[in-house]
Design an enzyme around this catalytic site. Structure first.
Site, mmCIF file in Angstrom:
data_model
loop_
_atom_site.group_PDB
_atom_site.id
_atom_site.type_symbol
_atom_site.label_atom_id
_atom_site.label_comp_id
_atom_site.label_asym_id
_atom_site.label_seq_id
_atom_site.Cartn_x
_atom_site.Cartn_y
_atom_site.Cartn_z
ATOM 1 N N HIS A 46 -3.443 4.434 -2.351
ATOM 2 C CA HIS A 46 -4.425 3.544 -1.720
ATOM 3 C C HIS A 46 -5.030 4.230 -0.485
ATOM 4 O O HIS A 46 -6.238 4.127 -0.245
ATOM 5 C CB HIS A 46 -3.751 2.253 -1.237
ATOM 6 C CG HIS A 46 -3.207 1.400 -2.333
ATOM 7 N ND1 HIS A 46 -1.882 1.087 -2.437
ATOM 8 C CD2 HIS A 46 -3.830 0.772 -3.368
ATOM 9 C CE1 HIS A 46 -1.693 0.297 -3.479
ATOM 10 N NE2 HIS A 46 -2.846 0.100 -4.077
ATOM 11 N N LYS A 52 -5.250 7.171 -11.482
ATOM 12 C CA LYS A 52 -3.939 6.774 -12.023
ATOM 13 C C LYS A 52 -4.133 5.700 -13.102
ATOM 14 O O LYS A 52 -3.494 5.723 -14.133
ATOM 15 C CB LYS A 52 -3.078 6.273 -10.866
ATOM 16 C CG LYS A 52 -2.009 5.270 -11.199
ATOM 17 C CD LYS A 52 -0.758 5.950 -11.635
ATOM 18 C CE LYS A 52 0.423 5.042 -11.834
ATOM 19 N NZ LYS A 52 0.147 3.656 -12.156
ATOM 20 N N LEU A 93 0.815 -1.220 0.000
ATOM 21 C CA LEU A 93 0.000 0.000 0.000
ATOM 22 C C LEU A 93 0.848 1.268 0.000
ATOM 23 O O LEU A 93 1.905 1.325 0.614
ATOM 24 C CB LEU A 93 -0.917 -0.023 1.218
ATOM 25 C CG LEU A 93 -1.803 -1.273 1.301
ATOM 26 C CD1 LEU A 93 -2.512 -1.341 2.658
ATOM 27 C CD2 LEU A 93 -2.820 -1.301 0.165
ATOM 28 N N HIS A 94 0.322 2.275 -0.707
ATOM 29 C CA HIS A 94 0.982 3.578 -0.763
ATOM 30 C C HIS A 94 -0.070 4.667 -0.570
ATOM 31 O O HIS A 94 -1.265 4.364 -0.393
ATOM 32 C CB HIS A 94 1.745 3.739 -2.083
ATOM 33 C CG HIS A 94 0.910 3.439 -3.304
ATOM 34 N ND1 HIS A 94 -0.161 4.221 -3.680
ATOM 35 C CD2 HIS A 94 0.974 2.435 -4.206
ATOM 36 C CE1 HIS A 94 -0.707 3.728 -4.770
ATOM 37 N NE2 HIS A 94 -0.045 2.633 -5.107
ATOM 38 N N VAL A 148 -2.690 10.336 -6.654
ATOM 39 C CA VAL A 148 -1.833 10.924 -5.624
ATOM 40 C C VAL A 148 -0.400 10.868 -6.137
ATOM 41 O O VAL A 148 0.024 9.848 -6.688
ATOM 42 C CB VAL A 148 -1.973 10.166 -4.286
ATOM 43 C CG1 VAL A 148 -1.024 10.724 -3.239
ATOM 44 C CG2 VAL A 148 -3.418 10.234 -3.798
#
Ligand code: PAF
Length: 282
Positions: A37, A149, A33-34, A176
């Site tokens: 997310h 994205k 996860l980043h 993001v």
């Protein structure tokens, strides 16, 4: 946070929650996860009562020779991130449950999935629509959250939901980006520091394209100039850079009110995609 691996248990849990009148928000992911997310999870937390996140690296959306085996995986890391975000349920199924040996049913969108990523990654979107349809049937969410994205993916999922009458509202949220503009992606972990630096040219070039669009330049001239800038970056191989209609994803003949740049390239061998939608006063 509850962690559920079993498909039937997950479905029963969701059915019970629905019976109690709870609104379920769902964020499907492949893990690692980043911040991208997290923005989806936070929106789901804000808008719904029970937040379910799935982590599943879906084998059917990877082609032969793609990065399925080396896709980054760290369930413990992800689990603690999700705990911090006050996620209610983590759904992490196994391959053998998701795809039993005699699995033979697929879901396929046949129009907007044909171009761009579809052309470069045959079978990819069939894998995506199949897994998302399965996840919707297991998690039974009221709302599901996706990132801009993967613009083409989001459009295809919306189309699938409409065409097949899934009772799920699809929410698509802005990309993001890191401070230097690089779009957040689990695949950014593949980039060496040098490649990471070069990769910033993707967003910089998209922003130049935006500037030239706003100046009223023609689309052919803009694309040519953008391609030229990217060709100057050593180790950057462009797969496609196009200006399309944001809904149909068909190439534009003329500049219109909403114009979408789509790009895919390899930076020192690492495949990255990005996009930028430019709205003009017309
Ligand atoms: O965007 C992704 O991470 C994946 O394509 C998805 C939607 C989780 C399906 O595997």
């Amino acid at each position: 946070m509850e962690v559920i691996g079993n498909l039937q248990l997950m479905q029963e849990r969701s059915l019970a929650l629905r019976k109690e009148g709870k609104i379920i928000g769902f964020v499907p992911t492949m893990g690692y996860l980043h911040e991208g997310h997290l923005s989806l999870i936070r929106k789901a937390r804000e808008e719904t009562e029970v937040v379910v996140v799935s982590i599943y690296v879906n084998p059917t959306q990877f082609g032969p020779g793609e990065d399925f085996d080396r896709y980054p995986r760290d369930l413990e890391r992800d689990r603690s991130i999700l705990e911090n975000e006050r996620v209610d349920i983590l759904f992490a199924p196994s391959d053998k449950d998701m795809y039993p040996p005699d699995f033979s049913t697929y879901v396929e969108e046949t129009k907007i999935s044909q171009r761009w990523e579809g052309e470069r990654r045959p079978g990819h979107f069939r894998g995506v629509t199949t897994i998302v349809a399965k996840l919707f049937n297991i998690v039974l969410p009221h709302r599901a959250y996706f990132g801009e994205k993967d613009w083409q993916q989001a459009k295809i999922i919306k189309r699938m939901v409409r065409d097949l009458n899934f009772p799920v509202e699809i929410i698509v949220l802005p990309t993001v980006r890191e401070k230097d503009g690089l779009a957040c992606s689990s695949r950014n972990t593949y980039l060496s520091p040098q490649a990471r630096e070069k990769a910033t040219s993707i967003y910089k070039t998209l922003k130049k394209g935006e500037e030239w669009l706003r100046k009223g330049w023609g689309h052919k001239e803009i694309l040519e100039k953008m391609k030229k800038e990217l060709e100057e970056i050593p180790g950057l191989e462009l797969e496609y850079l196009v200006l399309v209609d944001p809904d149909t994803l068909e190439p534009l003949q003329n500049i219109q009110k909403e114009n979408l740049f789509l790009i895919a390239c390899r930076v020192d061998g690492v495949r990255l995609i990005d996009n930028l939608c430019v709205k003009l006063e017309k």
